[in-house]
Scaffold this motif. Structure first.
Motif, PDB file in Angstrom:
ATOM      1  N   GLU A 133       0.598  -1.098  -0.129  1.00 27.88           N
ATOM      2  CA  GLU A 133       0.017   0.015  -0.159  1.00 27.88           C
ATOM      3  C   GLU A 133       0.684   1.090   0.025  1.00 27.88           C
ATOM      4  O   GLU A 133       0.513   2.342  -0.836  1.00 27.88           O
ATOM      5  N   ALA A 134       2.031   1.292   0.866  1.00 24.85           N
ATOM      6  CA  ALA A 134       2.858   2.232   0.811  1.00 24.85           C
ATOM      7  C   ALA A 134       3.568   2.471  -0.381  1.00 24.85           C
ATOM      8  O   ALA A 134       3.770   3.636  -0.999  1.00 24.85           O
ATOM      9  N   VAL A 135       4.188   1.327  -0.988  1.00 21.88           N
ATOM     10  CA  VAL A 135       4.719   1.297  -2.320  1.00 21.88           C
ATOM     11  C   VAL A 135       3.899   1.923  -3.413  1.00 21.88           C
ATOM     12  O   VAL A 135       4.348   3.028  -4.184  1.00 21.88           O
ATOM     13  N   ALA A 136       2.678   1.591  -3.547  1.00 24.03           N
ATOM     14  CA  ALA A 136       1.807   2.190  -4.502  1.00 24.03           C
ATOM     15  C   ALA A 136       1.406   3.551  -4.446  1.00 24.03           C
ATOM     16  O   ALA A 136       1.649   4.507  -5.441  1.00 24.03           O
ATOM     17  N   VAL A 137       1.584   4.128  -3.127  1.00 23.75           N
ATOM     18  CA  VAL A 137       1.436   5.793  -3.086  1.00 23.75           C
ATOM     19  C   VAL A 137       2.590   6.462  -3.423  1.00 23.75           C
ATOM     20  O   VAL A 137       2.738   7.266  -4.007  1.00 23.75           O
ATOM     21  N   VAL A 138       3.853   5.737  -3.211  1.00 30.03           N
ATOM     22  CA  VAL A 138       4.991   6.345  -3.393  1.00 30.03           C
ATOM     23  C   VAL A 138       5.081   6.428  -4.805  1.00 30.03           C
ATOM     24  O   VAL A 138       5.698   7.219  -5.258  1.00 30.03           O
ATOM     25  N   ASP A 139       4.861   5.377  -5.593  1.00 30.53           N
ATOM     26  CA  ASP A 139       5.005   5.379  -6.995  1.00 30.53           C
ATOM     27  C   ASP A 139       3.960   6.487  -7.917  1.00 30.53           C
ATOM     28  O   ASP A 139       4.574   7.195  -8.702  1.00 30.53           O
ATOM     29  N   THR A 140       3.164   6.807  -6.856  1.00 38.54           N
ATOM     30  CA  THR A 140       2.187   7.961  -7.566  1.00 38.54           C
ATOM     31  C   THR A 140       2.872   9.110  -7.558  1.00 38.54           C
ATOM     32  O   THR A 140       2.886   9.943  -8.186  1.00 38.54           O
ATOM     33  N   LEU A 141       3.506   9.410  -5.987  1.00 37.11           N
ATOM     34  CA  LEU A 141       4.161  10.601  -5.796  1.00 37.11           C
ATOM     35  C   LEU A 141       5.529  10.699  -6.660  1.00 37.11           C
ATOM     36  O   LEU A 141       5.725  12.044  -7.011  1.00 37.11           O
ATOM     37  N   ARG A 142       5.980   9.520  -7.152  1.00 33.89           N
ATOM     38  CA  ARG A 142       7.366   9.789  -7.958  1.00 33.89           C
ATOM     39  C   ARG A 142       6.875  10.158  -9.565  1.00 33.89           C
ATOM     40  O   ARG A 142       7.376  10.799  -9.895  1.00 33.89           O
ATOM     41  N   ALA A 143       5.591   9.745  -9.797  1.00 35.26           N
ATOM     42  CA  ALA A 143       5.144  10.195 -11.296  1.00 35.26           C
ATOM     43  C   ALA A 143       5.065  11.609 -11.296  1.00 35.26           C
ATOM     44  O   ALA A 143       5.271  12.265 -12.100  1.00 35.26           O
ATOM     45  N   ASP A 144       4.264  12.007 -10.077  1.00 28.10           N
ATOM     46  CA  ASP A 144       4.140  13.502  -9.927  1.00 28.10           C
ATOM     47  C   ASP A 144       5.230  14.160  -9.848  1.00 28.10           C
ATOM     48  O   ASP A 144       5.680  15.522 -10.440  1.00 28.10           O
ATOM     49  N   ALA A 145       6.258  13.690  -9.251  1.00 26.36           N
ATOM     50  CA  ALA A 145       7.725  14.454  -9.267  1.00 26.36           C
ATOM     51  C   ALA A 145       8.318  14.673 -10.446  1.00 26.36           C
ATOM     52  O   ALA A 145       8.817  15.546 -10.971  1.00 26.36           O
ATOM     53  N   GLN A 146       7.856  13.607 -11.368  1.00 26.03           N
ATOM     54  CA  GLN A 146       8.482  13.570 -12.960  1.00 26.03           C
ATOM     55  C   GLN A 146       7.793  14.676 -13.474  1.00 26.03           C
ATOM     56  O   GLN A 146       8.429  15.397 -14.321  1.00 26.03           O
ATOM     57  N   ARG A 147       6.678  14.982 -13.436  1.00 23.95           N
ATOM     58  CA  ARG A 147       5.685  15.986 -13.948  1.00 23.95           C
ATOM     59  C   ARG A 147       6.154  17.507 -13.512  1.00 23.95           C
ATOM     60  O   ARG A 147       6.316  18.148 -14.359  1.00 23.95           O
ATOM     61  N   LEU A 148       6.472  17.283 -12.356  1.00 26.69           N
ATOM     62  CA  LEU A 148       7.099  18.763 -11.659  1.00 26.69           C
ATOM     63  C   LEU A 148       8.348  19.187 -12.177  1.00 26.69           C
ATOM     64  O   LEU A 148       8.767  20.122 -12.649  1.00 26.69           O
ATOM     65  N   GLY A 149       9.350  18.073 -12.691  1.00 26.75           N
ATOM     66  CA  GLY A 149      10.582  18.230 -13.346  1.00 26.75           C
ATOM     67  C   GLY A 149      10.215  18.777 -14.930  1.00 26.75           C
ATOM     68  O   GLY A 149      11.331  19.351 -15.435  1.00 26.75           O
ATOM     69  N   GLU A 150       9.162  18.451 -15.521  1.00 26.82           N
ATOM     70  CA  GLU A 150       8.996  18.643 -16.852  1.00 26.82           C
ATOM     71  C   GLU A 150       8.408  20.023 -16.978  1.00 26.82           C
ATOM     72  O   GLU A 150       8.384  20.526 -18.323  1.00 26.82           O
ATOM     73  N   ARG A 151       7.997  20.780 -16.116  1.00 25.65           N
ATOM     74  CA  ARG A 151       7.331  22.028 -16.085  1.00 25.65           C
ATOM     75  C   ARG A 151       8.489  23.023 -16.413  1.00 25.65           C
ATOM     76  O   ARG A 151       9.807  22.821 -15.786  1.00 25.65           O
ATOM     77  N   THR A 152       8.309  24.059 -17.328  1.00 26.20           N
ATOM     78  CA  THR A 152       9.206  25.006 -17.517  1.00 26.20           C
ATOM     79  C   THR A 152       9.116  26.222 -16.333  1.00 26.20           C
ATOM     80  O   THR A 152       8.236  27.037 -16.190  1.00 26.20           O
ATOM     81  N   ALA A 153      10.171  26.232 -15.097  1.00 21.73           N
ATOM     82  CA  ALA A 153      10.205  27.267 -14.140  1.00 21.73           C
ATOM     83  C   ALA A 153      10.431  28.689 -14.865  1.00 21.73           C
ATOM     84  O   ALA A 153      11.154  28.648 -15.902  1.00 21.73           O
ATOM     85  N   PRO A 154       9.909  29.644 -14.157  1.00 23.28           N
ATOM     86  CA  PRO A 154      10.375  31.026 -14.435  1.00 23.28           C
ATOM     87  C   PRO A 154      12.171  31.026 -14.446  1.00 23.28           C
ATOM     88  O   PRO A 154      12.687  30.588 -13.422  1.00 23.28           O
ATOM     89  N   SER A 155      12.628  31.723 -15.105  1.00 21.34           N
ATOM     90  CA  SER A 155      14.170  31.722 -15.351  1.00 21.34           C
ATOM     91  C   SER A 155      14.672  32.284 -14.042  1.00 21.34           C
ATOM     92  O   SER A 155      15.955  31.861 -13.391  1.00 21.34           O
ATOM     93  N   SER A 156      14.082  33.016 -13.091  1.00 23.31           N
ATOM     94  CA  SER A 156      14.572  33.506 -11.742  1.00 23.31           C
ATOM     95  C   SER A 156      14.598  32.249 -10.933  1.00 23.31           C
ATOM     96  O   SER A 156      15.610  32.403  -9.811  1.00 23.31           O
ATOM     97  N   ILE A 157      14.178  31.313 -11.151  1.00 17.10           N
ATOM     98  CA  ILE A 157      14.082  30.008 -10.057  1.00 17.10           C
ATOM     99  C   ILE A 157      14.306  28.810 -10.697  1.00 17.10           C
ATOM    100  O   ILE A 157      14.222  27.832 -10.070  1.00 17.10           O
ATOM    101  N   ALA A 158      14.670  28.641 -12.079  1.00 18.33           N
ATOM    102  CA  ALA A 158      14.932  27.761 -12.931  1.00 18.33           C
ATOM    103  C   ALA A 158      15.996  26.692 -12.323  1.00 18.33           C
ATOM    104  O   ALA A 158      15.486  25.476 -12.019  1.00 18.33           O
TER     105      ALA A 158
END
Length: 203
Positions: A133-158
């Motif tokens: 159960e904990a593993v399944a939730v962590v896998d979901t969080l890891r997929a969300d973390a990958q989406r966070l890395g694919e977003r283009t951040a403003p150049s001031s905090i990129a």
């Protein structure tokens, strides 16, 4: 005394009928008929030698038109076949994608805010869960973390954003390994990474 009888004298008229003029008119009429018959014989009757000779020049141009028509048809067919050919790959222009647009902080916050909120909620579930159960939730969080890395951040905090997402992903990997092994897990390190990202975007 006897009456004197009138004396009858035969007198000839001065005008003598001109028979030569009559023969001239008859001759001209006969000549006209002969000429008309000759013209009909040479030109108008079917199979006349001069009629076939005059028809030959009219047939020659019609025969000379057909090669020009076939040539024009060939020329018109040749250009129409050219556009159907596929262009060579080397002729395809190479277009470079436009540079990414630098988003505003408000727009970027709206893009990543939902995933950062879900990260805190998911880490709370992992803290109270065990095993798969904990593993399944962590896998979901890891997929969300990958989406966070694919977003283009403003150049001031990129640069800070990419570094913070990388740290968060590494801590999630360690968290998954502990949950899969069945040992006790601590989400404090992962939670601190999420809080650092939230503070970076102003949440």
């Amino acid at each position: 005394m006897t009456e004197q009888q009138p004396e009858y004298v035969w007198a000839y008229a001065d005008e003598v009928p001109k028979r030569g003029r009559t023969w001239l008119i008859v001759g001209l009429a006969v000549a006209a008929v002969v000429i008309a018959a000759l013209v009909f014989w040479l030109f108008l009757r079917p199979g006349a030698p001069l009629a076939s000779a005059t028809a030959t020049p009219s047939a020659t141009p019609s025969a000379s038109v057909s090669p020009s028509a076939s040539a024009s048809a060939t020329e018109s067919a040749t250009p129409s076949a050219a556009p159907s050919e596929a262009p060579e790959p080397s002729m395809t222009p190479v277009t470079t994608p436009p540079p990414p647009v630098d988003p505003s902080m408000d727009a970027f916050r709206g893009q990543v805010g939902g995933w950062l909120d879900d990260a805190l909620t998911g880490l709370g579930i992992v803290e109270d869960s065990r095993g798969q159960e904990a593993v399944a939730v962590v896998d979901t969080l890891r997929a969300d973390a990958q989406r966070l890395g694919e977003r283009t951040a403003p150049s001031s905090i990129a640069s800070d954003w990419q570094e913070g997402v990388r740290t968060y992903s590494e801590r999630l990997s360690a968290l998954r390994a502990a949950a899969a092994a069945g040992t006790s897990v601590s989400v404090d390190a992962s939670r601190s990474s999420v809080e650092a990202l939230r503070e970076l975007v102003g949440l």
